[in-house]
Design a protein around this motif. Sequence first.
Motif, PDB file in Angstrom:
ATOM      1  N   ARG A 280      39.761  29.665  30.015  1.00 29.28           N
ATOM      2  CA  ARG A 280      39.856  31.207  31.127  1.00 29.28           C
ATOM      3  C   ARG A 280      38.150  31.009  31.619  1.00 29.28           C
ATOM      4  O   ARG A 280      38.201  31.928  32.551  1.00 29.28           O
ATOM      5  CB  ARG A 280      39.152  32.370  30.280  1.00 29.28           C
ATOM      6  N   ALA A 281      37.699  29.240  31.927  1.00 27.02           N
ATOM      7  CA  ALA A 281      36.198  29.901  33.069  1.00 27.02           C
ATOM      8  C   ALA A 281      36.511  30.082  34.027  1.00 27.02           C
ATOM      9  O   ALA A 281      35.424  30.633  34.838  1.00 27.02           O
ATOM     10  CB  ALA A 281      35.875  28.228  33.073  1.00 27.02           C
ATOM     11  N   ASP A 282      37.913  30.529  35.092  1.00 28.20           N
ATOM     12  CA  ASP A 282      37.539  29.554  36.633  1.00 28.20           C
ATOM     13  C   ASP A 282      37.887  31.621  36.434  1.00 28.20           C
ATOM     14  O   ASP A 282      37.642  32.170  37.142  1.00 28.20           O
ATOM     15  CB  ASP A 282      39.296  29.367  36.370  1.00 28.20           C
ATOM     16  N   ALA A 283      38.866  32.272  35.421  1.00 31.87           N
ATOM     17  CA  ALA A 283      38.280  33.703  35.745  1.00 31.87           C
ATOM     18  C   ALA A 283      37.803  34.151  35.510  1.00 31.87           C
ATOM     19  O   ALA A 283      36.969  35.383  36.023  1.00 31.87           O
ATOM     20  CB  ALA A 283      39.758  34.206  34.309  1.00 31.87           C
ATOM     21  N   VAL A 284      36.610  33.486  34.354  1.00 35.88           N
ATOM     22  CA  VAL A 284      35.176  34.652  34.436  1.00 35.88           C
ATOM     23  C   VAL A 284      34.082  34.567  35.688  1.00 35.88           C
ATOM     24  O   VAL A 284      33.542  35.076  35.692  1.00 35.88           O
ATOM     25  CB  VAL A 284      34.483  33.900  33.496  1.00 35.88           C
ATOM     26  N   ARG A 285      34.393  33.208  36.312  1.00 33.68           N
ATOM     27  CA  ARG A 285      33.551  32.834  37.168  1.00 33.68           C
ATOM     28  C   ARG A 285      33.757  33.758  38.407  1.00 33.68           C
ATOM     29  O   ARG A 285      33.857  34.569  39.016  1.00 33.68           O
ATOM     30  CB  ARG A 285      33.545  31.362  38.112  1.00 33.68           C
ATOM     31  N   ALA A 286      35.560  34.115  38.734  1.00 29.16           N
ATOM     32  CA  ALA A 286      35.879  35.070  39.274  1.00 29.16           C
ATOM     33  C   ALA A 286      35.511  36.454  39.189  1.00 29.16           C
ATOM     34  O   ALA A 286      35.233  37.393  40.138  1.00 29.16           O
ATOM     35  CB  ALA A 286      37.897  34.748  40.035  1.00 29.16           C
ATOM     36  N   CYS A 287      35.203  36.532  38.311  1.00 29.52           N
ATOM     37  CA  CYS A 287      34.833  38.033  37.698  1.00 29.52           C
ATOM     38  C   CYS A 287      33.748  38.542  38.057  1.00 29.52           C
ATOM     39  O   CYS A 287      33.258  39.769  38.227  1.00 29.52           O
ATOM     40  CB  CYS A 287      35.193  38.447  36.264  1.00 29.52           C
ATOM     41  N   ILE A 288      32.976  36.990  37.710  1.00 28.13           N
ATOM     42  CA  ILE A 288      31.603  37.690  37.997  1.00 28.13           C
ATOM     43  C   ILE A 288      30.915  37.551  39.018  1.00 28.13           C
ATOM     44  O   ILE A 288      30.276  38.179  39.417  1.00 28.13           O
ATOM     45  CB  ILE A 288      30.565  36.580  37.810  1.00 28.13           C
ATOM     46  N   ALA A 289      31.649  36.536  40.249  1.00 25.72           N
ATOM     47  CA  ALA A 289      31.739  36.832  41.514  1.00 25.72           C
ATOM     48  C   ALA A 289      31.933  38.092  41.874  1.00 25.72           C
ATOM     49  O   ALA A 289      31.728  38.594  43.447  1.00 25.72           O
ATOM     50  CB  ALA A 289      32.780  35.721  42.215  1.00 25.72           C
ATOM     51  N   ALA A 290      32.933  38.591  41.697  1.00 25.43           N
ATOM     52  CA  ALA A 290      33.304  40.213  41.983  1.00 25.43           C
ATOM     53  C   ALA A 290      32.605  41.431  41.346  1.00 25.43           C
ATOM     54  O   ALA A 290      32.566  42.359  41.888  1.00 25.43           O
ATOM     55  CB  ALA A 290      35.002  41.158  41.076  1.00 25.43           C
ATOM     56  N   GLY A 291      31.576  41.261  41.120  1.00 23.25           N
ATOM     57  CA  GLY A 291      30.142  41.720  40.504  1.00 23.25           C
ATOM     58  C   GLY A 291      30.727  42.708  39.717  1.00 23.25           C
ATOM     59  O   GLY A 291      30.183  43.565  39.393  1.00 23.25           O
ATOM     60  N   ILE A 292      31.703  42.510  38.628  1.00 27.94           N
ATOM     61  CA  ILE A 292      32.231  43.491  37.375  1.00 27.94           C
ATOM     62  C   ILE A 292      31.606  42.823  35.788  1.00 27.94           C
ATOM     63  O   ILE A 292      32.330  43.158  34.860  1.00 27.94           O
ATOM     64  CB  ILE A 292      33.206  43.945  37.316  1.00 27.94           C
TER      65      ILE A 292
END
Length: 317
Positions: A280-292
């Motif tokens: 889930r590393a890519d998913a976590v980075r995406a959510c961090i990039a989204a600011g959530i």
Amino acid sequence: MPEISHEELLARIGRAYYLDNQSKVEISNEHGISRFQVARFLDEARARGIVHIEIRTPGRAAAIDTEALAAALGIRRIVVVATVGDDFQQRDLQAHAVADELMREARTGMTVGISWSRTLDLAARHVPELPKCNIVQLAGALPVPGGGNPLELIQRLGRVGGGRTWPMWAPLVVDSAATATGLRRQPEIADAMRKADSLDLAVVAIGAWAPNLSTVWDRVDNAVRRDGVDKGAVAECSGRLLAGDGTAVVAELDARILSVTVEQLQRTPKVIAVAQGAVRADAVRACIAAGIVHTLVMDESLAMALQEFSAGHGVSA
């Protein structure tokens, strides 16, 4: 003998198996149930937090500098728990950590929103006290084997904190956009969704938009899955899809979801997110990039994957 509650039965079976070293056959004979029921009750006891098993792996967590990793990822706080082989144990370890973070961050008078996952359901069971605050359900119901339901979660936290609750009396995913639109007009659902506009704190789970890595993926048809993939989705949070760069994916699923929006989470001052596994590393980075994501609770394997990615891209962690 007086009749005992189901919860007491789970506790007795758990004690007999884990502490008294009785076999499943011995327990089944004692309680007049099958050994298959014993196995199912043991799983339920662990999933509900009645039985808690903790396994520590000495020395491994020391390799992760949580402060440096948080700085590299651009978030406020990271909490890392051990990676263990058993799925129930893993969820329970992370649930305890989420519960601790919720109690750490909650303040009197706050509006606290919580989504649903099996880990968050367990986390609510590990919260013995909260200051008086409002509790908002951020996502509709999505029943899964071995889990409770969002309404029980919200009611439990409401009782602990003694504040008002805003339940969302709806499924998370419905069969059409028209059905979702009709449900959003229902007063109780509309109230809960509006209340998410004024959150002080939110608690969510992060899934990856892939098989077996998101409970939503596992509950929709192939056309919906493919539509999200084709539009670049890598992450799923409360049913909302995100691309790798953190932008919200407007897919067919989005119109059929009843949950907090990405924009509402982006406006929330503090968001505690939980995720499990290096996959889930890519998913976590995406959510961090989204600011959530402001606080991230995760296991060692995911932390190591994020740390290695940061190091490989020239970011000190």
